[in-house]
Design an enzyme around this catalytic site. Structure first.
Site, short mmCIF file in Angstrom:
data_model
loop_
_atom_site.label_atom_id
_atom_site.label_comp_id
_atom_site.label_asym_id
_atom_site.label_seq_id
_atom_site.Cartn_x
_atom_site.Cartn_y
_atom_site.Cartn_z
N CYS A 53 17.09 19.96 -25.25
CA CYS A 53 17.03 18.50 -25.31
C CYS A 53 17.29 18.06 -26.75
CB CYS A 53 15.67 18.01 -24.85
SG CYS A 53 15.52 16.22 -24.91
N CYS A 57 10.62 15.30 -29.80
CA CYS A 57 9.19 15.13 -29.49
C CYS A 57 8.43 16.37 -29.99
CB CYS A 57 9.00 14.96 -27.99
SG CYS A 57 10.08 13.69 -27.28
N CYS A 60 7.00 19.25 -27.72
CA CYS A 60 7.76 19.70 -26.56
C CYS A 60 8.55 20.99 -26.79
CB CYS A 60 8.72 18.59 -26.13
SG CYS A 60 9.61 19.01 -24.63
N CYS A 97 8.44 15.28 -7.77
CA CYS A 97 8.97 14.75 -9.04
C CYS A 97 9.99 15.72 -9.61
CB CYS A 97 7.83 14.56 -10.04
SG CYS A 97 6.51 13.56 -9.38
N CYS A 128 10.21 10.95 -7.23
CA CYS A 128 9.96 10.50 -8.60
C CYS A 128 10.92 11.26 -9.51
CB CYS A 128 8.52 10.79 -8.98
SG CYS A 128 8.14 10.37 -10.69
N CYS A 188 5.70 5.11 -13.39
CA CYS A 188 4.74 6.14 -13.76
C CYS A 188 4.82 6.23 -15.28
CB CYS A 188 5.13 7.46 -13.10
SG CYS A 188 4.14 8.85 -13.66
N ARG A 260 -3.57 10.13 -13.30
CA ARG A 260 -3.18 11.52 -13.00
C ARG A 260 -3.59 12.49 -14.09
NH1 ARG A 260 2.49 11.66 -11.68
NH2 ARG A 260 1.73 11.19 -9.61
#
Ligand code: SF4
Length: 330
Positions: A53, A57, A60, A97, A128, A188, A260
């Site tokens: 990616c 972040c 991550c 998801c 999702c 979400c 969640r």
């Protein structure tokens, strides 16, 4: 309690600072006004494209900028996704998801994700996706294909945000949430605790979520899972009780949202999880993996549910006030 989106930070702080048992008592009482008691919604999450990616972040393992030893995988075939969705349904999940490690989906990716949504939806599951930033047209096409929810977390407070990510702004995230909402998708959105942030930042995160024009229908409250090779690998661990407090405060200020337990649940004891459910958490991700991090396995979850007398919510939500319109604050 009426649904509000005009919470002040001072009010949220006052909830946080109560004695824990007072906070849990209030949160659980309110929880039962809006949701069936002893019932947990279960989702599963599949990574449809892993790693490499371009974003940064700091927590991550999928960022191409860190040496996390993660094995990257290209887009997986739609047929494989359908097989996984069928397995999830058979194990009791009501929502499936699908996550891709992208900054945003490119136009060339859209036919792939739209097909996937149509096919998973046809299995009778809620759908999702979490694909990074979306523009308005992409959100609309996902809605037309049958997508129910779009996940896009705020991660942390506006003030702490730049310590965590520099490749997209906090307002970029809010723009994506706005496109998702405008397209008629359910939202979400939550965040991560244990990033080295202060309680003030946790208050700031919850304040942002609870003052959106509509509360997200689903609010994941993740606990950082530190990953070797990422900049947050050595961050000091947050006390679990502070996580529980965050869940309880989220329940008090967003009473109609599913709260969640997501990343970090694997490290919780059964007693910690029971406390989190008492605090108002009523949704989990089930399965051995959460995208790339370990998760409490299905067997452990079923054993825990049995021990606690919890049942899994069927596809139809048991929320007592179903209308999204009813979530409009007055
Ligand atoms: S959290 Fe998402 S956007 Fe950020 S680096 Fe990981 S995969 Fe990319």
């Amino acid at each position: 309690m009426k649904i509000r989106n005009d919470w002040s930070r001072a009010e949220i702080q006052a909830f946080y600072e109560q004695p824990l048992l007072d906070l849990l008592f209030q949160a659980h009482q309110l929880h039962r006004q809006y949701f069936a008691a002893n019932t947990i919604q279960v989702s599963t999450l599949l990574s449809i494209k892993t790693g490499k990616c371009p974003e940064d972040c700091k927590y991550c393992s999928q960022s191409a900028r860190y040496d996390s030893k993660l094995e990257a995988e290209k887009r997986i075939a739609v047929e494989k996704v359908i097989q996984e969705a069928q397995k999830s349904k058979a194990s009791g999940a009501s929502r499936f998801c699908m996550g891709a490690a992208w900054r945003n989906p490119h136009e060339r990716d859209m036919p792939y994700v739209l097909d996937m949504v149509r096919e998973v939806k046809a299995l009778g599951l809620e759908t999702c996706m979490t694909l990074g930033m979306l523009n308005a047209s992409q959100a609309e096409r996902l809605k037309e294909a049958g997508l129910d929810y779009y996940n896009h977390n705020l991660d942390t407070s506006r003030e702490y945000y730049s310590h965590i990510i520099s490749t997209r702004t906090f307002d970029d995230r809010l723009d994506t949430l706005d496109h998702v909402r405008q397209a008629g998708l359910k939202v979400c959105s939550g965040g991560i605790v244990g990033l080295g942030e202060s309680r003030e930042d946790r208050i700031g995160l919850l304040h942002e979520l609870a003052t959106l024009p509509l509360h997200p229908e689903s609010v994941p409250i993740n606990m950082l899972v530190p990953i070797e090779g990422t900049p947050l690998a050595q961050v000091e661990k947050l006390d679990v009780i502070e996580w529980i407090r965050t869940i309880a405060v989220a329940r008090l200020i967003m009473p109609q949202s599913y709260i969640r337990l997501s990343a970090g649940r694997e490290a919780l004891t059964d007693s910690d999880q029971a406390l989190a459910f008492m605090a108002g958490a009523n949704s989990i991700f089930s399965g051995e993996k959460l995208l790339t991090t370990a998760n409490a396995g299905e067997n452990r979850d079923h054993a825990l549910f049995q021990k606690l007398g919890l049942s899994i919510e069927a596809s139809k939500p048991s929320i007592k006030q179903l209308s999204v319109d009813a979530m409009l604050t007055v």
